[in-house]
Design a protein around this motif. Structure first.
Motif, PDB file in Angstrom:
ATOM      1  N   GLU B 786      77.510  48.417  58.225  1.00  0.00           N
ATOM      2  CA  GLU B 786      76.346  48.912  57.484  1.00  0.00           C
ATOM      3  C   GLU B 786      75.588  47.815  56.759  1.00  0.00           C
ATOM      4  N   LEU B 787      76.318  46.779  56.340  1.00  0.00           N
ATOM      5  CA  LEU B 787      75.667  45.752  55.519  1.00  0.00           C
ATOM      6  C   LEU B 787      75.534  44.425  56.254  1.00  0.00           C
ATOM      7  N   GLY B 788      75.944  44.407  57.516  1.00  0.00           N
ATOM      8  CA  GLY B 788      75.817  43.181  58.293  1.00  0.00           C
ATOM      9  C   GLY B 788      76.703  42.070  57.785  1.00  0.00           C
ATOM     10  N   GLY B 789      77.844  42.419  57.233  1.00  0.00           N
ATOM     11  CA  GLY B 789      78.728  41.400  56.683  1.00  0.00           C
ATOM     12  C   GLY B 789      79.886  41.080  57.592  1.00  0.00           C
ATOM     13  N   SER B 790      80.531  39.985  57.295  1.00  0.00           N
ATOM     14  CA  SER B 790      81.772  39.677  58.003  1.00  0.00           C
ATOM     15  C   SER B 790      82.826  39.367  56.955  1.00  0.00           C
ATOM     16  N   ILE B 791      84.088  39.601  57.371  1.00  0.00           N
ATOM     17  CA  ILE B 791      85.183  39.478  56.407  1.00  0.00           C
ATOM     18  C   ILE B 791      85.786  38.089  56.498  1.00  0.00           C
ATOM     19  N   ARG B 792      85.972  37.463  55.347  1.00  0.00           N
ATOM     20  CA  ARG B 792      86.732  36.206  55.333  1.00  0.00           C
ATOM     21  C   ARG B 792      88.143  36.575  54.925  1.00  0.00           C
ATOM     22  N   LYS B 793      89.086  36.118  55.815  1.00  0.00           N
ATOM     23  CA  LYS B 793      90.472  36.473  55.495  1.00  0.00           C
ATOM     24  C   LYS B 793      90.893  35.732  54.244  1.00  0.00           C
ATOM     25  N   GLN B 794      91.600  36.391  53.433  1.00  0.00           N
ATOM     26  CA  GLN B 794      91.964  35.795  52.143  1.00  0.00           C
ATOM     27  C   GLN B 794      93.397  36.162  51.832  1.00  0.00           C
ATOM     28  N   SER B 795      94.119  35.191  51.317  1.00  0.00           N
ATOM     29  CA  SER B 795      95.507  35.495  50.965  1.00  0.00           C
ATOM     30  C   SER B 795      95.499  36.285  49.663  1.00  0.00           C
TER      31      SER B 795
END
Lengths: 341, 796
Positions: B786-795
């Protein structure tokens, strides 16, 4: 092999080594070397079985005592070292405690409103309830109901601000008296703080807009003596326990008898100085017994109840308390001034 | 009111110092009574001198050398005045004296002749305007006497405030009556006895009142054979002490009687009254008059005038007309003694801005029954001075005599009102001393003197009693002061709390003007029919009632910036005003303002300026304290920065606004800074109040914490991401904190990275990792879709 001699030797060597330790690691090494699982004393203890039975008990005692002694020496030396390490760490953490602290921002309340709050609190303590009234008032409440004759100067366009036919920016907090009495039966004991307006040209002691506090007490048999008593308490609370008061006759359309209250001068305590123009007294408020015509206007039976009313200018008192000579200073809103009060 | 102390003693003999008399006057209700510094101290180095020898100057033909006897010594003066004669008595300025023109007298040599002192003109001696001739003094003055004393100007003068209800005390007799009452002394009222001739005033002049309401009584007396000239020295001195300028013997006599009795009189030149007819009427539309002050006044039908057959000859009770003024050619005089309606006189004098002594007194009320007395008194004084003939019968038009006023009062009720126990006899005595006539009975039947129209009811009588008994003798009753319970108002309670919270947050409270200029409202686009307008403002800069506190706080921010304050944090809780067609509405707003440095340079860190999030954080904290949750919607009025402003929204609607002032407006105000403001309606806080919130159960099961970092286009709002998180997490979400915002490498251009710390918790069980995983996935999916985002994996 003489176990006893051996034990003495080990003890001496170990004690020397313990003394020489400088770190906890050194201590640990010495411990392993002498009393560890493969340490010299441990090995000696293992040889105890080879000792003839009649000497074994004695030998065992000696060896155990030696072990205990060495263990305790190790422990105390370890604490010594640890303590000195701690001391070093603490020394290395020393800061300059004389550096200034991180300043939190701290504001100030406005001196007029501080004084207003303070005065209101005194009267709350004396049983007055706080009510507030509108600043845009009817001419009726502001003048007529307060027994101002139709020709009274303050009604004039020269002295009061009008916003519509019959509506005026209240010239005092007294119209709130009318509102309160019209909305409730006696007894009434209220205090009304708020902003008022007069068409004055601003100068060192006049503003077009200023704060007043109105007080009103209506009940059976309220007398001028009660008014004097109440205001005596007010003066002591607000200006200090040594404050003396003086009542002088005066004139207001909505009170009869009317009076002005003076307090003994805050600077010279009555001896005479510039502030009090050498009179020893400072004028602080106007007051009096509610005029029977005012009771008639609000529908109270003026034969059944009496009451007193007073009105004081907050800025004047703030100026006296904070030593401010020019009233306009209060509303320049100069934070250097405000934060210093 | 000025009270020359020696003059006062003509009416009451009191044996106290003027200072002591002042204290008594203050306690009688005459505020600020004090002995004023002698205004005539400028005459300190002036003495009376007699010319014993007048010789021509050896070199200068227009000068004379005068030998002056000063009693204890003789001096020489070189003098150019034409009227210096041997045997003449003059005012002499000794070396050191300051003359009326300003220069200081010193010994001088004039064309070779030493001059020790100066013989003075009236102007040089500060006494009048004549410059060319010497002031001639009475011959009975003793040479060498101090001029101040010789002229009677050394008398102490008291100045006291007379409240507007006490017109009767605008004359010395009135003041004397008060003091006589306090001291129990006799009041001495002069009994005028002019020698009358057989003339009848009504034969020489006709009087008609056409406005009886405006002028209920008009009296006049005709004098013939008057020689108009300067008054005697003692008369002039008296008037000077009273603060009046001596004019001539007729006008001075009228003023003297006014000052004595409080009743103003006016003198007309009878020969200049057209057709000898006097008419008291309203002015006609566009009628004009030139007054004795030399000015032209335009009159309206609101003004009462004295007219003759042709024109107005005086503005009634205010000022006389030039056309009928008494001059040195006058020989027949008509003295007027009248009663005019207070409000008429007051309005006219105010509108025409003529603050005359007469108008001042008429506006406060004079004694209608005193008219015959004051006319006789004036006639007597003028006759003494000029030997004129006084008409035996006066004109006195008084169509409806006023009935006497009676007040019923009970000593018991008076004592109750005052909190005293003054015996009845004492009450009667006090009242009688003030001229009331008391008939005792079950209650007192009191006849009120006509001069006291302020006394109408029992409470007024109580005040008279209290004044003579002494306000200072009334015992303060403190025991009744605590009979009911006090209570603060909700508004003051809540605003007091918030004001102190803001103070603790570093904000200084200010109080700004409620009246603003149209220019300001236009600049802020706040004009409209709802603005309350002042019909009679003092100036256009304060002609409208404010509808917002922002213009005022902006002014404070900028003024303090000018004053060099590095960081300014201010707030105000104040009223705003608006109107509908038939109603006025007063609201209460809170405004915050920030500018400049939040942190000054310090050893522990770098300086930092205030920004949008400082002001937003404060507003959020205050609202959260009241349990009010709000949304900040990017939008705002034109006076705020379009990219840095928001509307503060609650469920109930718009609460206020927040943002940076549009830089154009800031620089219009002369600011070089970014200025941040927030304004909210304060009423919802007052209504909600400081409620006690119910205690919440402490959590019994652990929270699961997850961090989510996303890269989204720069245009995506924090609020949008949050709402996805909150929506998916539902009740399991305990908190969401935005803990990182980053733009720049390695984040691609046009994007930003945001990171959120989320705490999940269930109130009654331990959450499983798997359920949180599932929620997290849903959140991540929606953010990317919906927001055109991508996820950065984070510990974690």
């Amino acid at each position: 092999m003489d176990l006893h001699n051996e034990a003495v030797k080990i003890r001496e060597a170990a004690a020397k080594a313990i003394q020489a330790c400088r770190t906890t690691e050194d201590i640990e090494a010495v411990r392993v070397k002498y009393v560890g699982r493969k340490g010299r004393l441990t090995q000696l203890l293992r040889k105890l079985g080879d000792v003839p039975a009649e000497q074994r008990k004695e030998a065992g005692r000696i060896l155990n005592e030696t072990k205990e002694e060495l263990t305790s020496l190790l422990t105390s030396r370890r604490s010594e070292i640890e303590e000195s390490v701690r001391q070093q760490v603490r020394a290395s953490e020393t800061i300059d405690v004389t550096l200034p602290g991180r300043k939190p921002r701290l504001g100030k309340l406005h001196p007029t409103l501080r004084v207003l709050d303070e005065i209101v609190n005194v009267f709350i303590g004396l049983g007055f309830a706080v009510v507030e009234g509108p600043e845009i008032e009817t001419e009726y409440n502001n003048f007529d109901a307060l027994n101002f004759p139709p020709w009274h100067p303050s009604r004039d366009d020269f002295d009061s601000f009008y916003v519509a036919e019959g509506y005026v920016l209240r010239t005092h907090t007294s119209p709130a008296q009318i509102r309160v009495m019209k909305s409730q039966d006696p007894p009434v004991r209220v205090i009304v703080p708020g902003r008022c307006y007069r068409r004055d040209t601003p100068d060192a002691s006049h503003l077009m807009s200023f704060f007043q506090i109105e007080g009103l007490y209506v009940d059976h048999d309220v007398s001028l003596a009660d008014l004097k008593g109440t205001l005596a308490i007010f003066a002591r609370e607000v200006f200090g326990p040594q404050t003396k008061i003086r009542f002088r006759p005066h004139y207001f359309p909505f009170t009869e008898p009317s009076a002005e209250l003076d307090i003994s001068c805050l600077v010279c305590a009555g001896k005479g100085c510039r502030l009090c123009k050498h009179s020893g007294w400072l004028e602080v408020l106007g007051c009096g017994m509610v005029h029977p015509n005012v009771f008639k206007h609000v529908g109270y039976d003026h034969r059944a109840v009496t009451g007193f009313a007073f009105g004081l200018g907050v800025e004047r008192i703030a100026m006296l308390k904070y030593g401010i000579a020019d009233i306009r200073t209060l509303y320049e809103n100069d934070v250097r001034v405000l934060n210093g009060l | 009111m000025r009270i020359p102390f020696g003059w006062l003693q003509n009416y009451v003999k009191i044996d106290v110092s003027p200072q002591e008399a002042c204290l008594h006057l203050i306690m009688l209700g005459f505020s600020d009574a004090e002995v004023i510094p002698n205004e005539w101290e400028c005459l300190d180095n002036f003495v009376v001198g007699r010319a014993t020898e007048v010789k021509p100057h050896p070199k200068a033909p227009h000068l004379k050398v005068v030998r002056v006897n000063l009693g204890y010594t003789d001096m020489t003066s070189v003098c150019g005045a034409p009227n210096v004669v041997e045997g003449g008595t003059y005012a002499v300025a000794l070396p050191g004296a300051r003359l009326g023109g300003g220069q200081t007298v010193s010994r001088a040599e004039i064309d070779g002749v030493a001059s020790d002192c100066v013989l003075c003109s009236g102007w040089e001696a500060w006494l009048d305007d004549s410059k060319d001739t010497l002031l001639e003094l009475d011959h009975d003055l003793v040479p060498g006497a101090r001029l101040l004393e010789a002229l009677g100007l050394d008398e102490p003068v008291i100045e006291a405030e007379v409240t507007p209800n006490r017109g009767d005390c605008l004359g010395l007799i009135g003041i004397a009556r008060e003091l006589a009452a306090v001291f129990g002394k006799e009041l001495i009222i002069p009994e005028p006895a002019p020698k009358y001739c057989d003339a009848d005033t009504s034969e020489v002049v006709s009087v008609e009142i056409s406005d009886v309401e405006g002028c209920p009584r008009y009296g006049a007396i005709a004098l013939e054979g008057v020689r108009v000239r300067s008054s005697s020295a003692s008369m002039r001195a008296r008037l000077r002490l009273a603060g009046l300028r001596p004019i001539n013997n007729v006008v001075d006599a009228a003023n003297f009687v006014m000052f004595e009795t409080g009743h103003p009189l006016h003198a007309f030149d009878l020969d200049r009254i057209t057709d000898s007819s006097v008419i008291v009427r309203r002015a006609r539309e566009q009628e004009k008059i030139e007054a004795i002050d030399g000015k032209q006044y335009n009159l309206t039908p609101d003004d009462l005038v004295i007219a003759d057959a042709a024109r107005p000859i005086a503005i009634a009770g205010v000022i006389g007309g030039k056309n009928s003024e008494v001059s040195d050619k006058t020989s027949r005089v008509l003295v007027e003694g009248a009663f005019f309606e207070k409000s008429l006189i007051w309005r006219t004098s105010k509108r025409l801005t003529i603050p005359s002594e007469a108008a001042y007194r008429f506006a406060r009320g004079v004694d209608i029954e005193a008219i015959p007395y004051v006319l006789a008194r004036a006639a007597e004084i003028i006759q003494e001075d000029t030997g004129c003939r006084v008409a035996r019968s006066r004109v006195d038009v008084y169509p409806q005599p006023r009935p006497a006023r009676y007040v019923i009062a009970s000593p018991k009720r008076i004592n109750k009102l005052l909190g005293t126990s003054i015996p009845e006899q004492e009450i009667c005595d006090y009242l009688e001393r003030l001229g009331f006539v008391v008939t005792p009975g079950r209650e007192l039947d009191i006849s009120v003197p006509t001069r006291r129209d302020d006394v109408e009811a029992e409470a007024d009588i109580a005040e008279e009693v209290a004044r003579l008994y002494g306000y200072d003798r009334i015992p303060p009753a403190e025991d009744r002061a605590c009979r009911s319970h006090g209570k603060i108002s909700q508004n003051m309670l809540v605003s007091g709390y918030v004001r102190r919270v803001l103070k603790g947050m570093g904000f200084t409270e200010v109080v700004t003007d409620t009246m603003v200029s149209p220019e300001t409202l236009e600049l802020f686009n706040m004009t409209g029919p709802e603005v309350v307008e002042i019909r009679n403002p003092v100036g256009v800069n304060a002609s409208l009632m404010r509808t917002s506190l922002i213009p005022g706080i902006l002014d404070v921010l900028v003024r303090n910036e000018y004053r060099g304050e590095e960081g300014v944090a201010v707030f105000e809780v104040g009223k705003v005003y608006s109107r509908t067609e038939d109603n006025f509405i007063e609201g209460c707003h809170l405004v915050l303002g920030l500018s400049g440095l939040r942190e000054a340079r310090a050893w522990y860190g770098r300086s930092r300026s205030f920004d949008f999030f400082d002001i937003k954080g404060v507003l959020e904290a205050v609202l959260a304290d009241f349990g009010i949750s709000v949304n900040f919607e990017p939008d705002g009025p034109a006076f705020l920065h379009p990219g840095r402003s928001a509307l503060v929204q609650t469920d109930g609607g718009e609460l206020g606004l927040i943002g940076e002032i549009l830089p154009d407006i800031a620089s219009h105000y002369g600011s070089k800074r970014r200025l941040y403001v927030a304004e909210i309606d304060f009423e919802p806080l007052v209504q909600r109040g400081l409620v006690a919130r119910r205690m919440r159960q402490r959590p019994r099961y652990p929270a699961v914490k997850r961090d989510i970092a996303v890269v989204v286009p720069k245009t995506v709002l924090d609020m949008e991401i949050r709402s996805v998180i909150l929506h998916e997490g539902g009740d399991l979400i305990e908190s969401v904190e935005t803990f990182d915002l980053y733009e720049g490498r390695p984040i691609p251009k046009g994007k930003k990275s945001l990171a959120y710390a989320i705490a999940f918790r269930h109130p009654s069980r331990t959450l499983k990792e798997s359920e949180i995983d599932e929620i997290q996935q849903k959140i991540e999916m929606r953010i990317s879709k919906e927001l055109g985002g991508s996820i950065r994996k984070q510990s974690q």
